[in-house]
Design an enzyme around this catalytic site. Structure first.
Site, PDB file in Angstrom:
ATOM      1  N   LYS A 158       7.843  -1.387  10.011  1.00  0.00           N
ATOM      2  CA  LYS A 158       7.271  -0.047  10.086  1.00  0.00           C
ATOM      3  C   LYS A 158       7.824   0.708  11.289  1.00  0.00           C
ATOM      4  CE  LYS A 158       2.791  -1.062   7.938  1.00  0.00           C
ATOM      5  NZ  LYS A 158       1.321  -0.951   8.102  1.00  0.00           N
ATOM      6  N   GLY A 165       3.082   7.752   5.125  1.00  0.00           N
ATOM      7  CA  GLY A 165       3.675   6.828   4.167  1.00  0.00           C
ATOM      8  C   GLY A 165       5.166   6.638   4.322  1.00  0.00           C
ATOM      9  N   GLU A 200       4.915  -6.706  10.778  1.00  0.00           N
ATOM     10  CA  GLU A 200       3.669  -7.417  10.549  1.00  0.00           C
ATOM     11  C   GLU A 200       3.699  -8.078   9.178  1.00  0.00           C
ATOM     12  OE1 GLU A 200       0.628  -4.436  10.912  1.00  0.00           O
ATOM     13  OE2 GLU A 200       0.842  -3.789   8.821  1.00  0.00           O
ATOM     14  N   HIS A 208      -6.829  -0.148   0.716  1.00  0.00           N
ATOM     15  CA  HIS A 208      -6.577   0.714   1.869  1.00  0.00           C
ATOM     16  C   HIS A 208      -7.854   1.527   2.107  1.00  0.00           C
ATOM     17  CE1 HIS A 208      -3.690   3.818   3.918  1.00  0.00           C
ATOM     18  NE2 HIS A 208      -4.827   3.689   4.568  1.00  0.00           N
ATOM     19  N   LYS A 237      -0.665   8.637  -0.796  1.00  0.00           N
ATOM     20  CA  LYS A 237      -1.976   8.637  -1.448  1.00  0.00           C
ATOM     21  C   LYS A 237      -2.028   9.661  -2.593  1.00  0.00           C
ATOM     22  CE  LYS A 237      -3.939   7.603   3.090  1.00  0.00           C
ATOM     23  NZ  LYS A 237      -4.687   8.168   4.221  1.00  0.00           N
ATOM     24  N   GLU A 275      -7.638   3.468  10.122  1.00  0.00           N
ATOM     25  CA  GLU A 275      -7.293   2.927   8.809  1.00  0.00           C
ATOM     26  C   GLU A 275      -7.225   1.403   8.845  1.00  0.00           C
ATOM     27  OE1 GLU A 275      -4.340   4.917   6.624  1.00  0.00           O
ATOM     28  OE2 GLU A 275      -4.753   6.874   7.506  1.00  0.00           O
ATOM     29  N   GLU A 292      -3.730   1.547  11.413  1.00  0.00           N
ATOM     30  CA  GLU A 292      -3.268   2.626  12.283  1.00  0.00           C
ATOM     31  C   GLU A 292      -4.393   3.616  12.483  1.00  0.00           C
ATOM     32  OE1 GLU A 292       0.019   4.147  10.020  1.00  0.00           O
ATOM     33  OE2 GLU A 292      -1.213   5.646   9.005  1.00  0.00           O
ATOM     34  N   ASN A 294      -5.012   7.905  12.775  1.00  0.00           N
ATOM     35  CA  ASN A 294      -4.451   9.247  12.612  1.00  0.00           C
ATOM     36  C   ASN A 294      -5.227  10.227  13.475  1.00  0.00           C
ATOM     37  OD1 ASN A 294      -2.435   8.650  10.597  1.00  0.00           O
ATOM     38  ND2 ASN A 294      -4.136   8.283   9.208  1.00  0.00           N
ATOM     39  N   ARG A 296      -5.813  13.471  13.681  1.00  0.00           N
ATOM     40  CA  ARG A 296      -5.865  14.810  13.082  1.00  0.00           C
ATOM     41  C   ARG A 296      -6.889  14.818  11.962  1.00  0.00           C
ATOM     42  NH1 ARG A 296      -3.340  13.192   8.446  1.00  0.00           N
ATOM     43  NH2 ARG A 296      -1.597  11.738   8.683  1.00  0.00           N
TER      44      ARG A 296
END
Length: 453
Positions: A158, A165, A200, A208, A237, A275, A292, A294, A296
């Site tokens: 990642k 995404g 990972e 999710h 998503k 998340e 993770e 986010n 915002r």
């Protein structure tokens, strides 16, 4: 509360923010590119400033032009929405230097949670569980190979600065790792201007789940329940719902407490999302891992608003102006069920290629408990410069079955047509009508297993 706020964004999220500002008696400034001159959000704002041509780098990512518009109009604060500059700590620093409040977390917090490797390290210290992997960037392919051998295949590489995404590569075999590592780093540098990556363990069949959090500067920190975002294609998503199907109150509490602990640990302020990945545990209880954070407002925030009754944008504005949250954890209850479908101008039959063009016919559904967040009207044009999302269909029901039926009814009423324009409406009808989806929560490989996309 602020007197005037500039919205550094476009489309449905700009219009969404303008509406809440109007409810609060706050005047608004829209900034717009040349293709957006006649857009609804421009007309809805109290003032509007042209900031450049269609290309985002020359308009919605043009920091000097946006700051100049704020100074010119006397805006006290800037709301960045999602995407564009919403998670750019440099932009937040520039706002502060010019005496303008950035409606979001402090720049240093944004920088820490925006770097996924750093966020993993901070969340580990806060007690959140992580999948086996690295908390530091992996600087060589040899190191990547050694780490992958230790944690076992499959693994996922990642981009540390990734998001939306993008910057994610799954590696299932050792012989594929070297190329995947090199390609992901190059892609991360090109897209995010940062080549750092971490590794990972990859779980092929998980759910999710993300927890919505709100934090203020007065010690207030709450979670507003979860959203299930497992219906994805290529980590993008498509469908979100709250509460997550089959989620026990015990697990919801555990996830919520972990999300709040993580937010407090990084000194978070405003609206954010923590998340997680979930899978069934050996004891029969779901196991979860931090993925993770986010920094915002999320595209899918309306589903949380419908089940909690909390205006998340209003809370953002209040917190940024120095006011405390209007809710405590004891105030918050999830009522009913909400589902959001992202209606994109894309052709699923051709790999979801964007299909911009003129919307000759555009009619959105209505009726009880149906909400459509959109900036489009008949005769508007979907621009090739920006995200292909036309609107968000969000419905509420007293239970999941009713919400699903209402969503299918509303999808049947949604009319979009124009030369060469295709949408994801038909795909959403198939997803919501699929027996596995209707039975329970699905895993992230749902589309891959059931749809030839």
């Amino acid at each position: 509360m602020f007197d005037k706020v500039l919205i550094a964004n476009r489309g449905e999220i700009a219009l969404r923010i303008i509406r809440t500002c109007r409810d609060l008696g706050v005047r608004t400034v829209a900034v717009y590119s040349t293709p957006d001159a006649d857009a609804r959000f421009v007309q809805a704002a109290d003032e509007a400033v042209h900031i450049g041509p269609g290309a985002p780098t020359r308009s919605y990512l043009n920091i000097p032009n946006i700051i100049g518009a704020a100074v010119k109009t006397g805006a006290e604060a800037i709301h960045p929405g999602y995407g564009f500059l919403s998670e750019d700590p440099y932009f937040a620093e520039i706002c502060a230097d010019d005496g303008i409040t950035f409606i979001g977390p402090p720049p240093e917090v944004m920088e820490n949670v925006g770097d996924k490797a750093t966020a993993r390290k901070l969340m580990t210290a806060a007690g959140l569980p992580l999948l086996p992997g690295t908390t530091e960037p992996v600087d060589s392919v040899e190191a990547a190979e050694e780490i992958a051998r230790e944690i076992g295949y499959p693994v996922v590489i990642k981009a540390a600065a990734g998001g939306g995404g993008r910057g994610i590569t799954v590696v299932r075999r050792p012989q594929d790792l070297r190329e995947a590592y090199t390609t992901t780093r190059a892609s991360a540098q090109a897209v995010f201007k940062n080549s750092a990556v971490y590794i990972e363990r990859y779980l092929p069949r998980t759910r999710h789940i993300e927890m919505q959090v709100l934090c203020d500067d007065h010690g207030g920190a709450v979670h507003l329940g979860e959203r299930d975002c497992s219906v994805q294609r290529r980590h993008q998503k498509l469908v979100e719902e709250s509460p997550a199907p089959g989620m026990s109150e015990k697990l919801r509490t555990r996830l919520g407490e972990a999300a709040v602990a993580g937010a407090r640990a990084v000194g978070y302020r405003g609206a954010g999302t923590v998340e997680f990945l979930l899978e069934p545990g050996e004891t029969g209880e779901d196991a979860f891992w931090f993925m993770e954070m986010n920094a915002r407002i999320q595209v899918e925030h309306p589903v949380t608003e419908l089940v909690t009754g909390v205006d998340l944008v209003a809370e953002q504005l209040r917190v940024a102006s120095g006011m405390p949250l209007t809710v405590t954890q004891d105030d918050l209850r999830l009522r009913g069920h909400a589902i959001e479908c992202r209606i994109n101008a894309e052709d699923p039959a051709r790999g979801f290629v964007p299909t911009p063009g003129l919307l000759e016919n555009y009619r959105v559904p209505g009726g009880p408990w149906v909400r459509v967040d959109t900036d489009y009207v008949p005769g508007a044009r979907v621009s090739p410069y920006y995200d292909s999302m036309i609107g968000k269909l969000v419905v509420w029901g007293p239970d999941r079955a009713t919400a699903l039926d209402r969503a299918l009814r509303a999808l049947g009423e949604f009319e979009v047509s124009g030369p060469g324009v295709h949408t994801t409406i038909g795909l959403h009808q198939e997803i919501l009508g699929h027996p596995e989806f209707r039975r329970s929560g699905v895993t992230t490989d749902f589309l891959e297993r059931h749809f030839a996309l």
